[in-house]
Motif scaffolding. Structure first.
Motif, PDB file in Angstrom:
ATOM      1  N   TYR A 346       3.213   1.570  -7.425  1.00 51.77           N
ATOM      2  CA  TYR A 346       3.243   2.059  -6.042  1.00 51.77           C
ATOM      3  C   TYR A 346       2.802   3.511  -5.974  1.00 51.77           C
ATOM      4  N   TYR A 349      -0.866   3.461  -6.153  1.00 49.82           N
ATOM      5  CA  TYR A 349      -1.373   2.972  -4.866  1.00 49.82           C
ATOM      6  C   TYR A 349      -1.331   4.067  -3.805  1.00 49.82           C
ATOM      7  N   LEU A 350      -0.208   4.764  -3.696  1.00 48.61           N
ATOM      8  CA  LEU A 350      -0.057   5.789  -2.668  1.00 48.61           C
ATOM      9  C   LEU A 350      -1.027   6.942  -2.874  1.00 48.61           C
ATOM     10  N   SER A 354      -3.901   8.037  -0.165  1.00 49.80           N
ATOM     11  CA  SER A 354      -3.756   9.307   0.548  1.00 49.80           C
ATOM     12  C   SER A 354      -4.647  10.419   0.017  1.00 49.80           C
ATOM     13  N   GLY A 367       1.912  12.623   2.185  1.00 46.19           N
ATOM     14  CA  GLY A 367       0.690  11.895   1.849  1.00 46.19           C
ATOM     15  C   GLY A 367      -0.315  12.021   2.969  1.00 46.19           C
ATOM     16  N   TRP A 369       0.753  10.068   5.960  1.00 43.39           N
ATOM     17  CA  TRP A 369       1.517   9.339   6.970  1.00 43.39           C
ATOM     18  C   TRP A 369       2.501  10.253   7.695  1.00 43.39           C
ATOM     19  N   TRP A 660       9.510   4.335  -0.527  1.00 43.53           N
ATOM     20  CA  TRP A 660       9.183   5.747  -0.407  1.00 43.53           C
ATOM     21  C   TRP A 660      10.318   6.580  -0.990  1.00 43.53           C
ATOM     22  N   ILE A 668       6.732  12.483  -0.312  1.00 38.54           N
ATOM     23  CA  ILE A 668       5.982  11.607  -1.198  1.00 38.54           C
ATOM     24  C   ILE A 668       5.882  12.132  -2.615  1.00 38.54           C
ATOM     25  N   ASN A 671       7.582  10.091  -5.321  1.00 40.21           N
ATOM     26  CA  ASN A 671       6.862   8.906  -5.793  1.00 40.21           C
ATOM     27  C   ASN A 671       5.863   9.270  -6.874  1.00 40.21           C
TER      28      ASN A 671
END
Length: 800
Positions: A346, A349-350, A354, A367, A369, A660, A668, A671
């Motif tokens: 994840y 991926y994030l 971003s 990120g 969002w 998250w 973020i 993460n």
């Protein structure tokens, strides 16, 4: 009114569940904790998956208030000269040894003016099932998911005898977000598309099935525009003022793009009106089939994501992800391994979602969002760890492309940072303090415990030098990294202060981030400055340039206080004076910078032992990003079980249902820090050696990893069984000596290249050294005594 014919799709079964899918059995009702993120770098969206009404909140990363055009914006620089202000603070610290943050802020701080905040672009709403007489029946078989292997979000359920499905992805090629609404019965797709926003600064119009949202931020006049094309297959489509309605279609596709007139050029930070670019993006995507758009997206995304695979022996969880997280214990269950492997993936991926090559801005605190006009900490760029932490996994986990916007952003800070260095500090080079924005804010504000951190520029350049170390790209070093690193070093050559107590060069005033009093020579300050001077000198030597600068830097390094001291209770001191408390559990452990991300402390050394004492005293608690950093610390100390404990603490106490990280609230960086920490447990490349499986925790008994990257331009795969390495494969991108360390080497082993030829290597304990050739693959196998005796001689094909 007309049926659309350009892009169409049909209902199809979603792929089967796998171990890298987040999934849920009900719609999201909360943006922060439940909605699922998609993104392509510049654009991001959160998918809720409602039944009667779908909500898709979306962002474009450059939509910011503040900066030029915002009343009173001053780049954080003092509005009037303050002659002698810094010298006065230094004199008090020289005299008294310390100074309260509030007193320093009163003398050196400045209230924020026009700093601004990251903005939501608003929400798209799909009001569904318009052809039903009343509300639809309660749905059955509901599933909402995010596939990390595809970067596709899906919603599926049955209602009124019809199976409904939705699919969304954010495609970097073409810079669009695409959605498809379909059903298994023809003529049953009906909805109205509308837009909402918390700001009253835009117009929304509908024409030819295209919703256009256009306006200018009232704060700074930034122009923005988004367009959403609705393409129906079958049925009818009508425009009604500020919304588009589809009735009785077999399926429909949405194509969204957005932009602003932001430009990353000091001092104006403005470019062209976004209308033409947004229109071209939506037109181009709308002319292609849905399947084609998806295929291009998947090829682009998988080119990055599929480079690394991690197997911890996990299975496919039979429970939704929110329950998987709630049931997680950090123990030996297969579902625990599944969550850990999912969390690692994840983070990758994030980062892809971003931060991409065509981004003007790097990933911020959230990120890409954000659903607010006033997000926590403005969703800005904190540079006393948070922005840097965002990019820790970029090279480690084989995502070098994601670091391009970081490099671009740090380079863009040099021009405003040079003005701040000159006007506020009377120094060469460039500087940035505790936090910044997209508009060159390099000065200060007046929050006493978080306004002063001129070391941030030096820390920010660490990643640029590390990029060179990972790739060996000398052109990158010369053209991109070195000028920025040199400027950060020049600032400190001018701004360092001679400590009257011992004649050493120290940072003064110095502040260990968000903790304690101001002093001279706080440990983190010294460690960072030592590092940037060393990097600048090494780069200049490598490029054979700037001889006078080299001499000046060597002289400063000889006089510089190193910032590494063992205190009265065996701890690594946070300050030059021994002020540390055994009961201090502050979230920052900044004095361990030299351990991670720095390279100045080696595992097993006296300073590593002192770092262990400090880290143990700080404990396992505090915020999400802090736990992630501690994971990296313990991995660098080669204690895999303690690193795994921090991963477990983060998953149990600092992770939301949508996985998250939470500070709280959502940040973020935790993460990204966790993904980095897991990578550090599996591979480290420090002090000119590649260390494979250096901190493998006992909980990960059997597994494999492939595609991790080591400094020196080497890609590494490894497998392990019963807690011990089984095979290690390295693929160098450059020819030359290669040093590899692993507990596998201490036992019986053989090393073969990809032609099956045995490789002659020099062994020193658990380290092998050999001359490697670019493009070859070398595998070290754990062997029994019988297999070793049967191994072919060097240069001869090995027999089975």
């Amino acid at each position: 009114m007309r049926p659309a014919t350009s892009v169409h799709g049909h209902a199809s079964a979603a792929p089967g569940p796998d171990d890298l899918t987040l999934w849920y059995d009900r719609p999201a009702t909360d943006w922060e904790t439940q909605a699922l993120p998609i993104g392509n770098g510049p654009l991001g969206a959160k998918v809720f998956g409602g039944v009667a009404s779908e909500r898709i909140q979306f962002n474009e990363k450059t939509l910011w208030t503040g900066g030029p055009g915002s009343p009173g914006y001053d780049f954080g620089n003092w509005r009037r000269p303050r002659p002698g202000a810094v010298e006065e603070v230094r004199e008090r610290i020289d005299r008294d040894g310390r100074m309260a943050p509030e007193a320093v802020a009163a003398r050196l701080g400045l209230p924020k003016s026009g700093f601004g905040a990251y903005q939501t672009f608003g929400d798209l709403h799909l009001d569904l099932h318009l052809d039903q007489a009343g509300a639809p029946q309660a749905p059955s078989g509901y599933r909402r998911e995010l596939s990390l292997r595809e970067a596709v979000a899906r919603v599926g359920y049955s209602a009124d005898g019809v199976a409904h499905s939705r699919e969304y992805f954010a495609s970097n090629p073409g810079n669009v977000i695409v959605g498809r609404i379909s059903a298994d019965r023809p003529g049953t797709v009906s909805f109205t598309l509308r837009h909402s926003s918390p700001r009253d600064d835009k117009t929304v119009t509908a024409a030819d099935g295209r919703l256009t949202i256009r306006g200018a931020l009232s704060d700074n006049g930034m122009r923005f525009e988004a367009q959403v094309q609705v393409i129906a297959h079958g049925g009818t489509r009508t425009d009604d003022g500020d919304r588009v309605t589809v009735r009785g279609a077999d399926s429909a596709v949405l194509v969204l793009s957005a932009g602003t007139d932001y430009a990353d050029a000091h001092p104006a930070y403005r470019g062209e009106d976004p209308h033409a670019e947004v229109t071209a993006a939506v037109d181009a995507a709308s002319a292609r089939s849905y399947d084609d758009l998806k295929a291009v997206h998947l090829a682009d995304y998988r080119r990055l994501f599929d480079r690394v695979r991690l197997d911890l022996g996990q299975g496919v969880p039979a429970v939704p992800t929110d329950r998987l997280r709630r049931d997680y214990t950090g123990g030996s269950a297969a579902d625990d391994r599944a969550l850990e492997a999912l969390f690692f993936a994840y983070g990758r991926y994030l980062l892809i979602a971003s931060s991409r090559e065509n981004d003007l801005l790097p990933a911020n605190l959230q990120g890409v969002w954000n659903d607010s006009t006033s997000p926590p900490w403005s969703a800005d760029y904190h540079v006393n760890i948070n922005l840097q932490m965002n990019y820790w996994p970029a090279h480690q986990t084989n995502l070098a492309e994601t670091a391009v916007p970081y490099d671009r952003y740090i380079s863009a800070l040099v021009a405003p940072g040079a003005r701040t260095a000159r006007e506020m500090f009377g120094a060469r080079g460039w500087v940035v303090n505790n936090e910044t924005n997209p508009f060159g804010f390099t000065g200060v504000h007046d929050w006493a415990t978080a306004f002063w951190f001129p070391e941030a520029a030096a820390w920010a350049t660490r990643h640029l030098y590390d990029s060179y170390r990972f790739t060996g790209d000398e052109r990158y070093l010369r053209d991109t990294a070195y000028p920025v690193i040199k400027g950060a070093a020049e600032f400190w050559l001018d701004f360092l202060h001679t400590d009257p107590r011992d004649g050493k060069l120290v940072v003064s005033p110095s502040y260990s981030p968000e903790h304690g009093d101001f002093s001279a020579g706080a440990s983190m300050s010294q460690q960072i400055v030592r590092e940037v001077l060393a990097h600048a000198l090494a780069a200049a030597e490598r490029l054979d340039v700037d001889q006078d600068f080299q001499a000046e830097t060597r002289a400063a390094l000889e006089r510089l206080d190193p910032g590494l001291r063992v205190g009265s209770w065996g701890q690594l001191q946070e300050w030059k004076s021994d002020w540390d408390s055994r009961t201090d559990t502050h979230r920052h452990a900044s004095h361990l910078y030299a351990l991670h991300p720095g390279d100045q402390i080696a595992a097993g050394s006296p300073h590593a032992e002192a770092a262990t004492v400090s880290l143990t005293a700080r404990g396992d608690g505090r915020t999400g990003w802090s736990k992630a950093w501690k994971m990296n610390f313990w991995a660098r100390l080669l204690d895999g079980d303690r690193a795994h404990r921090m991963l477990a603490e983060q998953l149990k106490g600092s992770t939301l249902d949508n996985l998250w990280d939470t500070h709280p609230p959502f940040q973020i960086d935790g993460n990204f820090g966790a993904t980095s920490g897991i990578a550090e447990m599996l591979l480290q490349s420090r002090h000119d050696a590649i260390h494979v499986l250096p901190a493998l925790p006992g909980a990960w008994r059997t597994g494999s990893v492939s595609g991790l990257r080591a400094r020196g331009d080497v890609t590494v795969d490894a497998t392990w069984k019963d807690g011990a390495p089984d095979t290690v494969t390295v693929r160098p991108g450059r020819s030359g000596p290669l040093r590899l360390r692993s507990s596998l080497i201490a036992g019986r082993h053989r090393i073969l290249d990809d032609r099956g030829l045995q490789v002659g290597a020099r062994r020193d304990g658990d380290t092998l050294t050999w001359d490697a050739a670019a493009g070859r693959a070398y595998t070290i196998h754990r062997e029994t005594a019988a297999a070793v005796n049967a191994t072919a001689a060097p240069g001869v094909p090995a027999e089975a």
